[in-house]
Design an enzyme around this catalytic site. Structure first.
Site, PDB file in Angstrom:
ATOM      1  N   LYS A  54       0.693  -1.254   0.191  1.00  0.00           N
ATOM      2  CA  LYS A  54      -0.152   0.063  -0.115  1.00  0.00           C
ATOM      3  C   LYS A  54       0.882   1.091   0.072  1.00  0.00           C
ATOM      4  CE  LYS A  54      -3.793  -2.383   2.168  1.00  0.00           C
ATOM      5  NZ  LYS A  54      -4.196  -2.823   3.456  1.00  0.00           N
ATOM      6  N   GLN A  98      -3.852  -1.725  10.056  1.00  0.00           N
ATOM      7  CA  GLN A  98      -4.188  -2.908   9.277  1.00  0.00           C
ATOM      8  C   GLN A  98      -4.503  -3.920  10.295  1.00  0.00           C
ATOM      9  OE1 GLN A  98      -3.208  -3.531   6.224  1.00  0.00           O
ATOM     10  NE2 GLN A  98      -3.834  -5.751   6.478  1.00  0.00           N
ATOM     11  N   ASP A 121     -10.645   3.343   4.333  1.00  0.00           N
ATOM     12  CA  ASP A 121     -11.035   1.905   4.291  1.00  0.00           C
ATOM     13  C   ASP A 121     -12.388   1.668   4.205  1.00  0.00           C
ATOM     14  OD1 ASP A 121      -8.938   0.044   3.808  1.00  0.00           O
ATOM     15  OD2 ASP A 121      -8.366  -0.427   6.125  1.00  0.00           O
TER      16      ASP A 121
END
Ligand code: NAP
Length: 285
Positions: A54, A98, A121
């Site tokens: 990412k 994460q 997200d």
């Protein structure tokens, strides 16, 4: 094989290129460069690879990366404090925690602390609520990637019969909400659904997000249907999806391969969300 392949790698590359161009124009016009903060707790190898990917993708399109890699024994309070700092930091347009976090840390609670304006997200309860109500907001990346693939391959969504296998907060539910917003007729299936094969066989658009290797068979697919396989399963035979590709591809009209279908779209949509978040946060003149 009769189905046409949906090339997620190519579409993801197009989206990345569009994001790169958008950032160039935005910054040239005086906009603040978008920034993405990633928060990784612990040394889980797979998570470290995802986060590094990412960050690399950010650098390629001109998003400033802020990588916070914390030791596995970090306290919940320490992560909480970091999230507070990132929420207040103007250089950070998007924050990504994460998951999964180590067992002593409540990752699902910590996610709720992310400022919804920076929730790239799309997983906070506020973002989920905005999506459920059809209000503007940041959408979860993988489901948004599924919709983007359908759009770019000009799959008719309005009035289409869409069947989703899986009802997770990460994939199944948001895909359903996004398809409903596109005026598809949506059926969401799960582990208690009866006669799953027959329900699937009704679908013009069949989306598998189960996490069971090759569970959806070709006999479950309506001839000419579009089949989107979100599954990523590591087996002895290599990476496979939730759809039995060989049999399904003989019946479907369009189908995503695994790998190279939905997978590459997730990061592309994360980059797009980060730019959209930066633009929405910009002070209005
Ligand atoms: P998850 O949270 O484990 O949810 C799986 C869903 O499938 C649940 O709703 C479950 O039903 C349902 N299910 C399980 N067994 C079933 C059965 N026999 N019949 C019908 N439904 C069944 O998984 P997820 O996070 O949504 O992920 C799904 C898959 O997508 C995984 O392979 C994952 O690796 C992959 N994935 C890929 C990406 C990507 O970037 N491409 C991103 C995220 C996930 P219940 O609710 O009744 O238990």
């Amino acid at each position: 094989m009769s189905a046409r392949l949906i090339d997620g790698k190519a579409v993801a590359q197009q989206v990345r290129e569009e994001v790169r161009a958008e950032i160039e124009t935005w910054c040239a016009g005086g906009g603040r460069r978008p920034g993405l903060a990633t928060v990784l707790v612990g040394e889980d190898a797979a998570s470290a690879v995802y986060v590094a990917g990412k960050q690399r993708a950010c650098a390629e399109v001109g998003i400033e990366g802020f990588a916070h890699n914390l030791p596995a024994d970090s306290s919940q309070e320490a992560v909480q404090e970091l999230l507070r700092e990132l929420n207040a930091d103007d250089r950070v347009s998007g924050i990504l925690l994460q998951l999964p976090t180590p067992a002593h840390i409540d990752g699902s609670y910590l996610t709720t602390l992310i400022d919804p304006a920076k929730d790239v997200d799309g997983l906070t309860p506020v973002s989920a609520g905005l999506l459920a109500k059809g209000l503007p907001g940041l959408r979860p990346c993988t489901p948004a990637g599924v919709i983007e693939l359908l759009r770019r391959y000009e799959v008719a969504l309005e009035g289409a019969e869409a069947v989703i296998v899986g009802r997770s907060d990460l994939v199944g539910k948001p895909v359903g909400a996004l398809l409903l917003a596109e005026n598809a007729t949506v059926t969401t299936c799960h582990s208690r659904t009866r006669e799953l094969d027959q329900v699937c066989a009704r679908a013009d658009i069949l989306i598998a997000a189960v996490g069971r290797p090759e569970m959806v068979k070709g006999t479950w697919v309506k001839p000419g249907a579009t089949v989107i396989d979100v599954g990523i399963n590591r087996t002895e035979a290599g990476l496979v999806g939730d759809v039995e590709f060989a049999s399904a591809a003989g019946v479907a009209g369009l189908i995503t391969p695994v790998p190279g279908g939905v997978g590459p779209m997730t990061i592309a949509m994360l980059l797009r969300n980060t730019v959209e978040a930066a633009q929405a946060q910009a002070p209005r003149g």
